[in-house]
Scaffold this motif. Structure first.
Motif, short mmCIF file in Angstrom:
data_model
loop_
_atom_site.label_atom_id
_atom_site.label_comp_id
_atom_site.label_asym_id
_atom_site.label_seq_id
_atom_site.Cartn_x
_atom_site.Cartn_y
_atom_site.Cartn_z
N SER A 142 23.20 33.89 28.23
CA SER A 142 21.76 34.09 27.99
C SER A 142 20.96 32.90 28.50
N ILE A 175 17.62 28.82 22.56
CA ILE A 175 19.04 29.04 22.86
C ILE A 175 19.80 27.71 22.86
N ILE A 206 18.02 32.79 31.47
CA ILE A 206 16.68 32.28 31.20
C ILE A 206 16.34 31.15 32.17
N TRP A 211 16.30 38.45 28.07
CA TRP A 211 16.87 38.07 26.76
C TRP A 211 16.46 39.16 25.78
#
Length: 210
Positions: A186, A131, A190, A159
């Motif tokens: 996102s 990401i 995480i 995710w």
């Protein structure tokens, strides 16, 4: 910590790349028994010759314990050229802001630290690295071909994979293709789930895709 290796640095990090191919051999050939191309206890495929970007996860002993390969969808990809049947007649992505991830692999000891959902903290680090790379390069998403086991892990990690088509049996694997969102939201999820403090990538550089 994550190490990013771009095509212009292949020679400088040749030993790290050999270590990565050995990890892929142990995971995909020895553990999962996939039908992959191997030589000298290393796994490679034609997409390694297309100048991909590699993300390598380093353990506390500085050895590579995880990896993922990234390629722009403006060129050849596994989904388009190897697994088009997984598209369910949808058009394969071909956009500068969507890249493909492949060869996601982790080789961890049983004692590796765990985080939310019972997943290894290293799993979250590798997801966060993908990401972070995407955000640094203004990507909107990642397309990937994976198996339903990794799909479940992605869902546990918050995710989730947005499926392109239904899973299909490929060899001894139930394979599925889908999209992963690249966004700060996102990344924050995480980091929180994985108990990660700050960025995991060293110098996430801008990549000029074709």
């Amino acid at each position: 910590m994550m190490q990013l290796i771009t095509p212009d640095c292949y020679a400088e990090f040749a030993s790290e790349l050999r270590e990565m191919h050995g990890l892929r051999y142990r995971v995909f050939k020895k553990r999962l028994d996939w039908e992959v191309q191997t030589e000298g206890e290393m796994e490679t495929d034609p997409f390694d010759s297309l100048n991909p970007v590699y993300l390598l996860l380093k353990g506390s002993d500085w050895r590579t314990c995880g990896c993922v390969r990234l390629l722009p969808t403006t060129g050849p990809t596994m989904l388009r050229d190897t697994f088009p049947a997984l598209l369910d007649e949808m058009v394969v992505p071909a956009s500068a802001d969507i890249w493909e991830s492949s060869r996601f692999a982790l080789d961890l000891p049983a004692t590796a630290p765990k985080a939310a959902g019972g997943l290894a903290q290293a799993t979250y680090e590798l997801f966060a690295g993908i990401i972070e790379f995407g955000l640094a390069n203004n990507l909107s998403g990642i397309v990937t071909v994976t198996d339903t086991r990794i799909e479940r892990i992605l869902r546990l990690a918050t995710w989730p994979l947005s499926r392109i088509g239904q899973p299909q049996q490929v060899g001894n694997t139930e394979a599925v293709a889908g999209f992963l969102e690249i966004s700060y939201a996102s990344l924050l999820r995480i980091r929180w789930r994985g108990r990660l403090n700050g960025p995991v990538l060293w110098q996430p550089v801008l990549i000029q895709s074709a």
